[in-house]
Design a protein around this motif. Structure first.
Motif, PDB file in Angstrom:
ATOM      1  N   PRO A  55       0.813  -1.226   0.000  1.00  0.00           N
ATOM      2  CA  PRO A  55       0.000   0.000   0.000  1.00  0.00           C
ATOM      3  C   PRO A  55       0.841   1.269   0.000  1.00  0.00           C
ATOM      4  O   PRO A  55       0.402   2.299  -0.527  1.00  0.00           O
ATOM      5  N   GLY A  56       2.048   1.225   0.539  1.00  0.00           N
ATOM      6  CA  GLY A  56       2.925   2.387   0.498  1.00  0.00           C
ATOM      7  C   GLY A  56       3.307   2.745  -0.926  1.00  0.00           C
ATOM      8  O   GLY A  56       3.386   3.937  -1.286  1.00  0.00           O
ATOM      9  N   ILE A  57       3.540   1.727  -1.753  1.00  0.00           N
ATOM     10  CA  ILE A  57       3.847   1.970  -3.173  1.00  0.00           C
ATOM     11  C   ILE A  57       2.661   2.636  -3.862  1.00  0.00           C
ATOM     12  O   ILE A  57       2.813   3.616  -4.608  1.00  0.00           O
ATOM     13  N   ALA A  58       1.468   2.114  -3.599  1.00  0.00           N
ATOM     14  CA  ALA A  58       0.269   2.656  -4.238  1.00  0.00           C
ATOM     15  C   ALA A  58      -0.020   4.082  -3.780  1.00  0.00           C
ATOM     16  O   ALA A  58      -0.342   4.961  -4.597  1.00  0.00           O
ATOM     17  N   VAL A  59       0.110   4.347  -2.483  1.00  0.00           N
ATOM     18  CA  VAL A  59      -0.154   5.693  -1.956  1.00  0.00           C
ATOM     19  C   VAL A  59       0.864   6.692  -2.501  1.00  0.00           C
ATOM     20  O   VAL A  59       0.514   7.834  -2.856  1.00  0.00           O
ATOM     21  N   ALA A  60       2.141   6.261  -2.589  1.00  0.00           N
ATOM     22  CA  ALA A  60       3.175   7.148  -3.125  1.00  0.00           C
ATOM     23  C   ALA A  60       2.860   7.536  -4.569  1.00  0.00           C
ATOM     24  O   ALA A  60       3.063   8.690  -4.983  1.00  0.00           O
ATOM     25  N   PHE A  61       2.346   6.582  -5.340  1.00  0.00           N
ATOM     26  CA  PHE A  61       1.976   6.901  -6.730  1.00  0.00           C
ATOM     27  C   PHE A  61       0.774   7.836  -6.776  1.00  0.00           C
ATOM     28  O   PHE A  61       0.736   8.779  -7.584  1.00  0.00           O
ATOM     29  N   LEU A  62      -0.212   7.580  -5.930  1.00  0.00           N
ATOM     30  CA  LEU A  62      -1.405   8.436  -5.928  1.00  0.00           C
ATOM     31  C   LEU A  62      -1.059   9.875  -5.550  1.00  0.00           C
ATOM     32  O   LEU A  62      -1.650  10.830  -6.069  1.00  0.00           O
ATOM     33  N   ILE A  63      -0.096  10.053  -4.648  1.00  0.00           N
ATOM     34  CA  ILE A  63       0.268  11.400  -4.209  1.00  0.00           C
ATOM     35  C   ILE A  63       1.091  12.129  -5.272  1.00  0.00           C
ATOM     36  O   ILE A  63       0.861  13.309  -5.560  1.00  0.00           O
ATOM     37  N   THR A  64       2.072  11.425  -5.846  1.00  0.00           N
ATOM     38  CA  THR A  64       3.004  12.077  -6.770  1.00  0.00           C
ATOM     39  C   THR A  64       2.607  11.933  -8.232  1.00  0.00           C
ATOM     40  O   THR A  64       2.991  12.761  -9.064  1.00  0.00           O
ATOM     41  N   GLY A  65       1.875  10.857  -8.571  1.00  0.00           N
ATOM     42  CA  GLY A  65       1.505  10.621  -9.965  1.00  0.00           C
ATOM     43  C   GLY A  65       2.664  10.193 -10.835  1.00  0.00           C
ATOM     44  O   GLY A  65       2.567  10.200 -12.068  1.00  0.00           O
ATOM     45  N   THR A  66       3.771   9.783 -10.215  1.00  0.00           N
ATOM     46  CA  THR A  66       4.941   9.365 -10.980  1.00  0.00           C
ATOM     47  C   THR A  66       5.373   7.966 -10.558  1.00  0.00           C
ATOM     48  O   THR A  66       5.101   7.538  -9.434  1.00  0.00           O
ATOM     49  N   LYS A  67       6.073   7.283 -11.467  1.00  0.00           N
ATOM     50  CA  LYS A  67       6.545   5.931 -11.178  1.00  0.00           C
ATOM     51  C   LYS A  67       8.041   5.918 -10.853  1.00  0.00           C
ATOM     52  O   LYS A  67       8.694   4.888 -11.032  1.00  0.00           O
ATOM     53  N   ASP A  68       8.533   7.043 -10.364  1.00  0.00           N
ATOM     54  CA  ASP A  68       9.935   7.102  -9.972  1.00  0.00           C
ATOM     55  C   ASP A  68      10.195   6.070  -8.871  1.00  0.00           C
ATOM     56  O   ASP A  68       9.548   6.089  -7.822  1.00  0.00           O
ATOM     57  N   SER A  69      11.150   5.160  -9.123  1.00  0.00           N
ATOM     58  CA  SER A  69      11.370   4.037  -8.203  1.00  0.00           C
ATOM     59  C   SER A  69      11.776   4.496  -6.811  1.00  0.00           C
ATOM     60  O   SER A  69      11.389   3.890  -5.807  1.00  0.00           O
ATOM     61  N   ASN A  70      12.549   5.573  -6.731  1.00  0.00           N
ATOM     62  CA  ASN A  70      12.980   6.054  -5.415  1.00  0.00           C
ATOM     63  C   ASN A  70      11.793   6.532  -4.575  1.00  0.00           C
ATOM     64  O   ASN A  70      11.712   6.251  -3.374  1.00  0.00           O
ATOM     65  N   ILE A  71      10.857   7.241  -5.222  1.00  0.00           N
ATOM     66  CA  ILE A  71       9.673   7.726  -4.509  1.00  0.00           C
ATOM     67  C   ILE A  71       8.785   6.561  -4.094  1.00  0.00           C
ATOM     68  O   ILE A  71       8.285   6.502  -2.958  1.00  0.00           O
ATOM     69  N   LEU A  72       8.587   5.602  -5.005  1.00  0.00           N
ATOM     70  CA  LEU A  72       7.739   4.448  -4.692  1.00  0.00           C
ATOM     71  C   LEU A  72       8.338   3.604  -3.574  1.00  0.00           C
ATOM     72  O   LEU A  72       7.616   3.134  -2.685  1.00  0.00           O
ATOM     73  N   LEU A  73       9.650   3.415  -3.595  1.00  0.00           N
ATOM     74  CA  LEU A  73      10.300   2.625  -2.554  1.00  0.00           C
ATOM     75  C   LEU A  73      10.318   3.364  -1.221  1.00  0.00           C
ATOM     76  O   LEU A  73      10.298   2.731  -0.161  1.00  0.00           O
ATOM     77  N   LEU A  74      10.356   4.697  -1.271  1.00  0.00           N
ATOM     78  CA  LEU A  74      10.241   5.470  -0.035  1.00  0.00           C
ATOM     79  C   LEU A  74       8.868   5.261   0.598  1.00  0.00           C
ATOM     80  O   LEU A  74       8.750   5.076   1.823  1.00  0.00           O
TER      81      LEU A  74
END
Length: 375
Positions: A55-74
């Motif tokens: 769910p952290g990966i999904a929420v990170a995408f919903l907030i940023t709208g990007t598939k940047d791996s560093n943001i998703l892994l954060l």
């Protein structure tokens, strides 16, 4: 693709070199940290953390709208840490045991993550495609920056292990004694758990949520079969993990339509199977060999003791006795008799046997020891 061609490609092909280095480093760091999870009997921890990261990966995408791996892994890291500390809270604040808490958080977070992924896939946004790779991993998406990140985390892990090795070791085997020495057990526990979460999150892109727990546990489980030393176990687990990554990548690269993550996990499973069978101290093969040997020795001692009781009734221990007497003794075999002859405990002439001086002394010691045990 043969081995020589693969080795050449590792040095010349950017993608293959990146994947090989990434999977080797990932296997090493998860193997090291997995040793502590296995010894602390927290085998489900890796499974719970990896599923809690979804769910952290999904929420990170919903907030940023990007598939940047560093943001998703954060986002995965934050979600994984939240799930981990929820597990700790459930165990401490309720009467539920650790396996129940782990299973509860695993299913809750994974279900929530799948719900978010389903909602994302229905959005009219072309950028949402490809998030499902975090379920099963996609090693081909690794880039050089990912490898450097894994290297940095592995280096930090080694530094922390060296600095707090004594504390980790004492906490691992006797938490109460660690408290009496004045160590902050809570801080040490949080530190090592946080590194486990970080290593798992780094591996999601390569192996995926579903299989990541195997990367954490399999190398450590294999290493545990070969040693009783924590230091040796950590080293062996790192080597098994690294070799699993390299061999899995090689097999995946040499065959078409083979995903790298599942192949790496299968190779790690082969290491576990091999260790379970062929480990000298704990392996099933050597256990069976020792069992057969002990049973054979017991049969030999029983036969020798029976012969001793017969010889005791005669003045001369070399008095010849018929093998017919032995045939009435339960457990007697001709193989046992031949062993006694080879050990020079018994002389055999045709169908007649007699005890040697060595055999009589050995039988006397066995008989006396048996009487002491009975007393």
């Amino acid at each position: 693709m043969d081995l020589q061609e693969y080795i050449q490609l590792v040095f010349t092909d950017y993608t293959l070199r990146t994947i090989t280095l990434g999977t080797a480093i990932l296997g090493a760091v998860t193997g090291m940290l997995g040793s502590f999870a296995v010894l602390r009997k927290q085998s489900l921890l890796g499974d719970a953390i990896s599923h809690a990261a979804l769910p952290g990966i999904a929420v990170a995408f919903l907030i940023t709208g990007t598939k940047d791996s560093n943001i998703l892994l954060l986002g995965a890291l934050i979600s994984g840490l939240i799930g981990t500390f929820w597990i700790r809270g459930i165990i401490k604040k309720t009467h539920l045991k650790s396996d129940t808490a782990l299973g509860l958080i695993l299913s809750l977070f994974f279900g929530f993550g799948m719900l978010l992924l389903t909602l994302i896939q229905k959005q009219p946004n072309a950028n949402q495609a490809g998030l499902d790779k975090y379920l099963f991993g996609q090693a081909a998406t690794l880039v050089e920056s990912d490898v450097w990140m894994m290297t940095l985390v592995t280096g930090l892990c080694l530094i922390v292990l060296l600095l707090f090795w004594k504390e980790f070791k004492i906490l691992l085997f006797d938490a109460d004694y660690t408290k009496t020495l004045g160590f902050n057990t809570k801080l040490i526990d949080i530190l090592i758990t946080s590194f486990i979460v970080l290593a798992i999150v780094l591996g999601l892109q390569t192996v995926g949520v579903v299989l990541m727990s195997a990367m954490l546990l399999a190398p450590a489980a294999a290493a545990r079969q070969w040693t009783n030393s924590l230091g040796v176990m950590v080293l062996l687990a790192a080597l098994f993990g690294a070799f699993s990554g390299v061999l899995g990548t090689a097999i995946s690269a040499s065959q078409n339509n083979l995903s790298t993550g599942p192949v790496i996990v299968i190779i790690a499973g082969v290491f576990v199977l091999f260790s379970f069978i062929f480990s000298p101290s704990r392996g099933l093969l050597f256990k069976q060999i020792r069992f057969i040997k002990n049973r054979r020795d017991l049969k030999l001692h029983k036969t020798l003791a029976f012969m001793f009781r017969i010889a005791e009734t005669h003045e001369n221990i070399a008095h010849p006795h018929s093998i017919k007497i032995l045939n009435n003794f339960q457990g007697f075999t001709k193989g046992t008799l031949q062993q006694l002859v080879r050990k020079n405990y018994v002389k055999l002439e045709g169908s007649m046997w007699s005890l040697t001086d060595t055999g009589f002394k050995t039988a006397t010691n066995l008989y006396n020891q048996q009487n002491k045990d009975d007393d």
